[in-house]
Scaffold this active site. Structure first.
Site, short mmCIF file in Angstrom:
data_model
loop_
_atom_site.label_atom_id
_atom_site.label_comp_id
_atom_site.label_asym_id
_atom_site.label_seq_id
_atom_site.Cartn_x
_atom_site.Cartn_y
_atom_site.Cartn_z
CG ASP A 1 -1.70 -0.88 1.03
OD1 ASP A 1 -2.90 -0.92 0.52
OD2 ASP A 1 -1.60 -2.15 2.36
CG HIS A 2 3.58 0.81 2.29
ND1 HIS A 2 4.78 0.09 2.40
CD2 HIS A 2 2.70 0.97 2.72
CE1 HIS A 2 3.83 -1.33 3.72
NE2 HIS A 2 2.89 0.08 3.58
CB VAL A 3 1.78 4.95 -3.11
CG1 VAL A 3 1.70 4.17 -4.10
CG2 VAL A 3 0.59 5.38 -2.18
#
Ligand SMILES: Cc1cc2nc3c(=O)[nH]c(=O)nc-3n(C[C@H](O)[C@H](O)[C@H](O)COP(=O)(O)OP(=O)(O)OC[C@H]3O[C@@H](n4cnc5c(N)ncnc54)[C@H](O)[C@@H]3O)c2cc1C
Ligand code: SF4
Lengths: 243, 590
Positions: free
Chosen positions: B516-518
């Site tokens: 989920d890490h943008v």
């Protein structure tokens, strides 16, 4: 209260919740809220067991999906089949709900030709409800054209053969249906029905959970954190209160 | 259009970053208004134990998240492609309510490595300029060092009550902790969670192999705790309904569990919910901003004026708001000029799924962030001289959950996905499954950036954000290297069935949830030509505008981002109080 009544009373609550929306229009907040009751729209939206069909009202559609589901998860000595476990009840309720309406999807056009390739996964503007309607119709038409009989009336091994073809892409039902994606949708939904909380209409008697030993909606395992590697044989618990 | 009473500070987005800043600013006496597009959401009213343990609703239908219908992006790999919208949930699992994604996160609570903050200088120093400037990468330092950030990591960890075991206290290496971590001023506020079976097997194997396993520090609290704000939290019950879920026990740290009880009671704090900020308003002189414009639940536009604006709207929306407001120069991938949208990165993930016959993992006992990790192949903890990549991955095993719908897809290769064979296989393997997840770093590239989409719009008719990105060769090589190491570990763990996976052996896509890490889009830095905000997170263009989200990271490390977002938020808020308010103006000369 028996299970059926419990389901009904919960669903009555949920219905109230849907009408009396908790999304207060007064949006300014000062101070910590004092009302600590559970927001109505957070309560589960249960399937009404044994209720009339809401979406899968067409007999053929219901027979087709039942046949598919029972090939995907057949009954045997390990436990009930998908339909015995209520997976079609589950699907009907889900299709009648937000999921069926595609309520969370971004459905603005245009849908580009390169979309699925770029995303490496098929995307749809159609809702799951629409996809089931066209997909099941196309599957039935395919069986009629190839075998001269309803899909539901074919021999199990022939049904499996068609399903395998849908899965690996060798069967294309018709041009309007992304057949592989439709197979994946049915497989996902039958698993959901078999393994989700019975409050949603499937996983009857928690058969899916018993199959693998999942203890369900329990919320505290601190008593067991030191018993590493032991079989715990915990009786599963559902969101539906026990009689 | 209605105009509200002016505030000292308006905060756009009340997630972790916004609420940590609001807490500091209101404590210092400033009048703060926070605006969030989501509805109010809290533990007792929204995710009590009677609501929370429901895989279908929260993990599969993702009903706590903001749906793509309301908030999505478009995506393409390269500038010569036409971007398309993400229609269903993908890697953007945005918070649906006040509190943001910090309400449903898993809770791995990391500090970044000292190498990360000085990645360009240290890479050049150790490996030479040709490794840093290989033609594809766009490495840049953060303008701040680990040591400068340490006190603020400490503060975040105290507020959140993080459970862990320190590996390095003021330079002294502690057995049981992570020996590779940057020096910490003191021990974690609460001890590490228990070691569960999958962790035990991983720890034994990696120890035999000479690696250094430790328990991941988490925001799933091992014991009851009172934080420095006086807020009480409960002990995690290992319920296993955590990632994607709220927490009914007040034991997963979140803005709700750790900050709101104090913040909401402050007289100088106001919160506007279900109000979406569509623009930050620039003053006529172009040197400052005057406040924000937002749309309320009835579709009414309002203006909230303030002396200071803090944009804390999560990575994507923070970047999008700057672009929509035409603040700063948009990044141009052809010339590498301009900074807004620059250095979009992700998380480069590989690993293995494995099945160890005869094991009894009891996977349903778990917590969102719980697991064991080795950092032997993370950051610059190993020599990259003869390797074809930079940085690395945190290699971890999980004791997170045994959610039965999701796990139905986790079966050894060759087992049937349906039919009687599936039932038998799932029964046989549910207890034996475990995984190694390589949470790999992501190096910024010249061609990876964010801008506004020319075609697709949101419900307000404003352009969606457009992601243009693909993995760098360095990241691809790193993912392959760490995947091979994971296979070796799985063999040592005794797995009979091993399925390696590598998200970076195909093009990047927003639709497949590797992580989920943008990251990136408004990078911080000491050079105003290559960054959007200075090391105090102050906009180079408008000195009364501050931006805090993972959008300010110039790259991504082999860890989850939130600890670093939290530390930066506290540091920026303290700078506003101590430096900016007494003397408004640029805190650093451009
Ligand atoms: C499933 C999941 C698991 C995760 N697990 C971990 C983990 O284990 N460890 C970790 O470190 N990180 C994890 N993360 C990431 C973590 O959730 C984020 O890093 C963190 O929440 C970021 O905090 P934030 O304050 O920047 O943004 P958020 O928490 O998202 O808050 C932003 C807020 O801004 C509001 N907002 C946005 N745009 C506007 C607008 N235009 N107007 C008004 N309001 C707006 C949103 O409603 C939201 O409340 C996870 C994320 C997800 C989705
Ligand atoms: S695992 Fe622990 S922290 Fe996570 S939701 Fe359950 S009780 Fe809360």
């Amino acid at each position: 209260m028996n299970r059926r009544e419990a389901l009904k009373s919960l669903s009555a609550l949920a219905a109230v919740g849907a009408a009396a929306t908790t999304r207060a229009s007064a949006t300014e907040m000062t101070g910590y809220p004092t009302d600590m009751t559970v927001a109505k729209d957070m309560l589960p939206r249960p399937a009404i067991a044994g209720g009339a069909r809401q979406v899968l009202t067409d007999d053929t559609a219901e027979r087709t999906i039942s046949a598919v589901f029972d090939r995907l998860i057949p009954g045997d000595e390990l436990g009930p089949s998908a339909t015995e476990a209520g997976c079609v009840d589950f699907l009907d309720a889900q299709l009648a709900d937000r999921f069926g309406a595609g309520a969370s999807l971004y459905r603005e056009g245009p849908k580009r030709a390169n979309e699925d390739d770029l995303m490496q996964t098929p995307q749809f503007i159609a809702t799951p409800r629409e996809r089931y309607a066209t997909g099941l119709r196309a599957l039935e038409a395919y069986a009629q054209a190839r075998d001269g009989a309803s899909f539901a009336d074919l021999q199990p091994n022939r049904q499996d053969e068609i399903l395998r073809g849908m899965e690996d892409g060798s069967v294309q039902l018709d041009d309007a249906v992304n057949t592989k994606a439709f197979f994946e949708l049915m497989l996902q939904n039958v698993r959901e029905g078999y393994f989700s909380d019975p409050i949603y209409g499937g996983n009857r008697d928690m058969a899916g959970w018993k199959l693998i030993g999942f203890p369900g909606a329990r919320y505290d395992f601190r008593l067991y954190t030191d018993r590493l590697g032991e079989a715990l044989d915990l009786e599963p618990v559902s969101l539906i209160p026990r009689d | 259009m209605a105009t509200n009473q002016k505030a000292d500070v308006v905060i756009v987005g009340l997630g972790w970053a916004g609420s940590l800043m609001a807490e500091e600013l209101t404590r210092a006496g400033l009048n703060v208004v926070a605006i969030d597009r989501g509805p109010w959401m809290d533990t007792s009213t929204h995710t009590p134990p009677a609501v929370d343990p429901d895989e279908l609703r929260w993990a599969i239908r993702k009903e706590l998240f903001s749906p793509p219908k309301d908030n999505t992006l478009t995506f393409r790999n390269t500038t010569d492609q036409v971007a398309v919208p993400q229609r269903d949930f993908g890697i953007f699992e945005l918070g649906g309510g006040v509190g943001g994604a910090g309400f449903h996160w898993a809770g791995m609570a990391w500090r970044f490595d000292p190498y990360d903050f000085e990645i360009r200088s240290r890479t050049i120093e150790r490996y030479g300029i040709e490794r840093a400037d290989d033609g594809e990468l766009q490495l840049q330092d953060w303008g701040i060092t680990y040591d400068e950030l340490e006190p603020f990591y400490d503060r975040f960890e105290r507020i959140a009550g993080i459970s862990g075991k320190a590996g390095n206290i003021q330079g002294k290496i502690n057995a049981g902790g992570n020996p590779f971590e940057g020096p910490r001023s003191r021990e974690y506020p609460t001890p590490a969670l228990k070691t569960l079976r999958s962790m035990e097997v991983f720890n034994d194997a990696t120890t035999r192999m000479g690696y250094h396993p430790f328990t991941i520090p988490v925001a799933n609290l091992s014991q009851p705790y009172v934080n420095p704000l006086g807020v009480s939290m409960g002990a995690c019950s290992y319920c296993g309904f955590c990632l994607g879920f709220g927490c009914g026990n007040y034991s997963k740290s979140s803005p709700q569990a750790c900050i709101f009880p104090v913040l909401m009671r402050r007289k100088n704090f106001r919160l506007l919910t279900e109000s979406c900020v569509i623009r930050v308003n620039k003053a006529e002189d172009g040197e400052t901003v005057t406040g924000v414009t937002y749309v309320d639940a009835q579709g009414q536009e309002h203006v909230q004026e303030a002396d200071i604006v803090c944009v804390t709207a999560f990575q994507v929306d923070s970047t999008r708001l700057l672009l929509l407001s035409e603040i700063g120069q948009p990044y141009d991938p052809r010339t590498q000029e301009g900074s807004v949208g620059r250095n979009f990165t992700f998380q480069t993930v590989s690993g293995v799924d494995m099945w160890i016959e005869g094991e009894q993992m009891n996977p349903f006992i778990g917590a969102g962030g719980l697991g064991s990790q080795i950092d032997d192949y993370n950051a610059d903890n190993f020599d990259h001289s003869d390797l074809d990549f930079l940085h690395g991955a945190g290699m971890l095993t999980l004791a997170r959950d045994g959610l039965p719908i999701s796990k139905a897809g986790k079966l050894p290769e060759g087992t049937p996905r349906w039919g009687a064979g599936f039932k038998q296989a799932y029964k046989d393997h549910y207890q034996t499954y475990t995984t190694i997840f390589n949470q790999g770093s992501s190096m910024p590239i010249k061609q990876g950036y964010l801008d506004l989409d020319p075609t697709y719009t949101d419900k307000f008719g404003q352009p969606l954000l457009r992601v243009t990105y693909d993995y760098s060769q360095s990241d691809r090589n790193m993912a392959k290297f760490t995947m091979d190491r994971a296979v070796e570990i799985a063999q040592e763990m005794g797995a009979q069935h091993i399925t390696p996976f590598n998200f970076a052996d195909k093009p990047f896509t927003t639709a497949v949830i590797a992580s989920d890490h943008v990251i990136g889009g408004t990078p911080m830095g000491a050079d105003s030509r290559t960054s959007v905000v200075n090391p105090w997170l102050q906009s180079w263009d408008c000195h009364n505008l501050f931006v805090c989200s993972a959008s300010v990271f110039p790259m991504n490390s082999g860890y989850n981002p939130t600890g670093t977002v939290g530390a930066l938020a506290i540091r920026a808020a303290q700078a506003i109080v101590e430096k900016y308010v007494p003397n408004p103006g640029p805190l650093v000369e451009a």
